[in-house]
Design a protein around this motif. Structure first.
Motif, PDB file in Angstrom:
ATOM      1  N   SER A 125     -15.382  15.696  61.948  1.00 15.60           N
ATOM      2  CA  SER A 125     -15.628  14.362  61.398  1.00 15.60           C
ATOM      3  C   SER A 125     -16.226  14.406  59.996  1.00 15.60           C
ATOM      4  N   ALA A 126     -16.801  15.530  59.606  1.00 12.73           N
ATOM      5  CA  ALA A 126     -17.429  15.641  58.289  1.00 12.73           C
ATOM      6  C   ALA A 126     -16.379  15.676  57.180  1.00 12.73           C
ATOM      7  N   ARG A 127     -16.814  15.459  55.943  1.00 10.46           N
ATOM      8  CA  ARG A 127     -15.908  15.548  54.800  1.00 10.46           C
ATOM      9  C   ARG A 127     -15.315  16.951  54.713  1.00 10.46           C
ATOM     10  N   LEU A 128     -14.110  17.032  54.191  1.00 10.12           N
ATOM     11  CA  LEU A 128     -13.424  18.318  54.078  1.00 10.12           C
ATOM     12  C   LEU A 128     -14.262  19.348  53.334  1.00 10.12           C
ATOM     13  N   ALA A 129     -14.864  18.942  52.222  1.00 11.02           N
ATOM     14  CA  ALA A 129     -15.651  19.882  51.424  1.00 11.02           C
ATOM     15  C   ALA A 129     -16.817  20.444  52.224  1.00 11.02           C
ATOM     16  N   GLU A 130     -17.457  19.602  53.018  1.00 16.77           N
ATOM     17  CA  GLU A 130     -18.592  20.057  53.819  1.00 16.77           C
ATOM     18  C   GLU A 130     -18.130  21.042  54.886  1.00 16.77           C
ATOM     19  N   VAL A 131     -16.988  20.783  55.497  1.00 18.16           N
ATOM     20  CA  VAL A 131     -16.460  21.700  56.509  1.00 18.16           C
ATOM     21  C   VAL A 131     -16.132  23.053  55.871  1.00 18.16           C
ATOM     22  N   LEU A 132     -15.503  23.043  54.705  1.00 16.62           N
ATOM     23  CA  LEU A 132     -15.203  24.301  54.019  1.00 16.62           C
ATOM     24  C   LEU A 132     -16.479  25.043  53.660  1.00 16.62           C
ATOM     25  N   ARG A 133     -17.483  24.300  53.201  1.00 20.16           N
ATOM     26  CA  ARG A 133     -18.760  24.926  52.835  1.00 20.16           C
ATOM     27  C   ARG A 133     -19.385  25.618  54.048  1.00 20.16           C
ATOM     28  N   ARG A 134     -19.352  24.947  55.200  1.00 20.42           N
ATOM     29  CA  ARG A 134     -19.916  25.539  56.418  1.00 20.42           C
ATOM     30  C   ARG A 134     -19.139  26.785  56.830  1.00 20.42           C
ATOM     31  N   MET A 135     -17.803  26.730  56.709  1.00 20.65           N
ATOM     32  CA  MET A 135     -16.993  27.876  57.111  1.00 20.65           C
ATOM     33  C   MET A 135     -17.222  29.070  56.187  1.00 20.65           C
ATOM     34  N   ILE A 136     -17.284  28.826  54.897  1.00 20.71           N
ATOM     35  CA  ILE A 136     -17.535  29.914  53.945  1.00 20.71           C
ATOM     36  C   ILE A 136     -18.891  30.555  54.223  1.00 20.71           C
ATOM     37  N   PRO A 143     -21.624  37.153  62.510  1.00 18.74           N
ATOM     38  CA  PRO A 143     -21.269  36.459  63.756  1.00 18.74           C
ATOM     39  C   PRO A 143     -22.401  35.615  64.332  1.00 18.74           C
ATOM     40  N   GLY A 144     -21.991  34.536  65.006  1.00 17.46           N
ATOM     41  CA  GLY A 144     -22.932  33.666  65.700  1.00 17.46           C
ATOM     42  C   GLY A 144     -22.393  33.294  67.065  1.00 17.46           C
ATOM     43  N   ASP A 145     -23.112  32.454  67.772  1.00 14.54           N
ATOM     44  CA  ASP A 145     -22.724  32.090  69.139  1.00 14.54           C
ATOM     45  C   ASP A 145     -22.095  30.710  69.252  1.00 14.54           C
ATOM     46  N   ALA A 146     -21.967  29.998  68.128  1.00 14.33           N
ATOM     47  CA  ALA A 146     -21.479  28.623  68.181  1.00 14.33           C
ATOM     48  C   ALA A 146     -20.421  28.379  67.121  1.00 14.33           C
ATOM     49  N   CYS A 147     -19.774  27.233  67.218  1.00  7.57           N
ATOM     50  CA  CYS A 147     -18.790  26.834  66.217  1.00  7.57           C
ATOM     51  C   CYS A 147     -19.486  26.711  64.857  1.00  7.57           C
ATOM     52  N   PRO A 148     -18.952  27.325  63.814  1.00  7.06           N
ATOM     53  CA  PRO A 148     -19.607  27.259  62.504  1.00  7.06           C
ATOM     54  C   PRO A 148     -19.537  25.890  61.850  1.00  7.06           C
ATOM     55  N   VAL A 149     -18.685  25.007  62.368  1.00  6.82           N
ATOM     56  CA  VAL A 149     -18.518  23.687  61.763  1.00  6.82           C
ATOM     57  C   VAL A 149     -19.395  22.639  62.435  1.00  6.82           C
ATOM     58  N   CYS A 150     -19.380  22.592  63.773  1.00  5.33           N
ATOM     59  CA  CYS A 150     -20.129  21.540  64.479  1.00  5.33           C
ATOM     60  C   CYS A 150     -21.300  22.063  65.297  1.00  5.33           C
ATOM     61  N   SER A 151     -21.478  23.390  65.335  1.00  2.00           N
ATOM     62  CA  SER A 151     -22.622  24.039  66.012  1.00  2.00           C
ATOM     63  C   SER A 151     -22.601  23.924  67.530  1.00  2.00           C
ATOM     64  N   GLN A 152     -21.485  23.469  68.096  1.00  2.00           N
ATOM     65  CA  GLN A 152     -21.379  23.408  69.554  1.00  2.00           C
ATOM     66  C   GLN A 152     -20.925  24.756  70.115  1.00  2.00           C
ATOM     67  N   GLU A 153     -21.290  25.038  71.354  1.00  2.00           N
ATOM     68  CA  GLU A 153     -20.938  26.312  71.976  1.00  2.00           C
ATOM     69  C   GLU A 153     -19.775  26.195  72.958  1.00  2.00           C
ATOM     70  N   ARG A 154     -19.187  25.022  73.052  1.00  5.18           N
ATOM     71  CA  ARG A 154     -18.052  24.822  73.966  1.00  5.18           C
ATOM     72  C   ARG A 154     -16.779  25.320  73.276  1.00  5.18           C
ATOM     73  N   ILE A 155     -16.509  26.597  73.440  1.00  2.00           N
ATOM     74  CA  ILE A 155     -15.370  27.243  72.786  1.00  2.00           C
ATOM     75  C   ILE A 155     -14.464  27.830  73.860  1.00  2.00           C
TER      76      ILE A 155
END
Length: 203
Positions: A125-136, A143-155
């Motif tokens: 739901s976030a702006r494209l630029a913010e999503v890219l920033r989080r992914m970069i 590595p982490g334990d959650a989604c790098p974009v929304c921080s949820q662990e339901r993967i």
């Protein structure tokens, strides 16, 4: 073939018909579409209030969608320049072995499918630029334990993806295909268990 900037000028040109301006925006997605063409289009429509199938949309909505796309593209182009400079320095220093970031970047060259979505109708739901920033940030942080974009662990590990990668971890909350290098071994194992449990719960 017109480039992104030439197409963006066509979107902004008030002398063009609204149909041509809409078509030019869609063609911009052939040059830069972080979620893939269809998912990026649906995202821009949802963010700006455009109806995906409206052939005569409000020009102001087209411009709003274009501006969000341009913002993300500028961020990505700046990252690519920075990335290329880093790789030149590493090669100069004798570091030839590609890293996980290099592998990810090679598959996103040109700005398409940087953060692919498993479905064109489920996206962050976030702006494209913010999503890219989080992914970069995630790709360069380890590595982490959650989604790098929304921080949820339901993967969930999926094996039915339509484009590259054909299999991989998908966030069930925001819909992105999570790059394997940004998840820990435990998170990947949990994604496979989640998929297994979901599959056999319906049997």
């Amino acid at each position: 073939m017109a480039g992104f900037r030439a197409l963006a000028r066509e979107v902004r040109n008030p002398r063009n018909t609204i149909a041509l301006r809409r078509t030019s925006l869609r063609k911009c997605l052939e040059r830069f579409a972080p979620y893939g063409h269809r998912a990026t289009w649906h995202h821009l429509c949802a963010r700006t209030g455009l109806a995906p199938d409206d052939r005569a949309p409000d020009p102001e909505l087209l411009i709003a969608a274009l501006e969000e796309l341009e913002e993300a593209r500028e961020l990505w182009l700046a990252y690519e320049v920075e990335f290329a400079g880093r790789r030149r320095r590493e090669k100069h220093d004798g570091i030839r072995q590609p890293s996980a970031v290099d592998d990810w970047h090679r598959n996103t060259w040109g700005g398409c499918d940087i953060v692919p979505c498993a479905s064109p109708t489920l996206f962050p739901s976030a702006r494209l630029a913010e999503v890219l920033r989080r992914m970069i940030t995630a790709m360069e942080s380890g590595p982490g334990d959650a989604c790098p974009v929304c921080s949820q662990e339901r993967i969930e590990w999926r094996t039915d993806l339509e484009r590259y990668p054909l299999a991989g971890p998908v966030c069930t909350d925001c819909g992105i295909v999570v790059p394997v290098p940004v998840l820990t071994t435990d998170a990947l194992a949990a994604a496979r268990r989640y998929a297994y449990a979901a599959r056999y719960a319906t049997v």
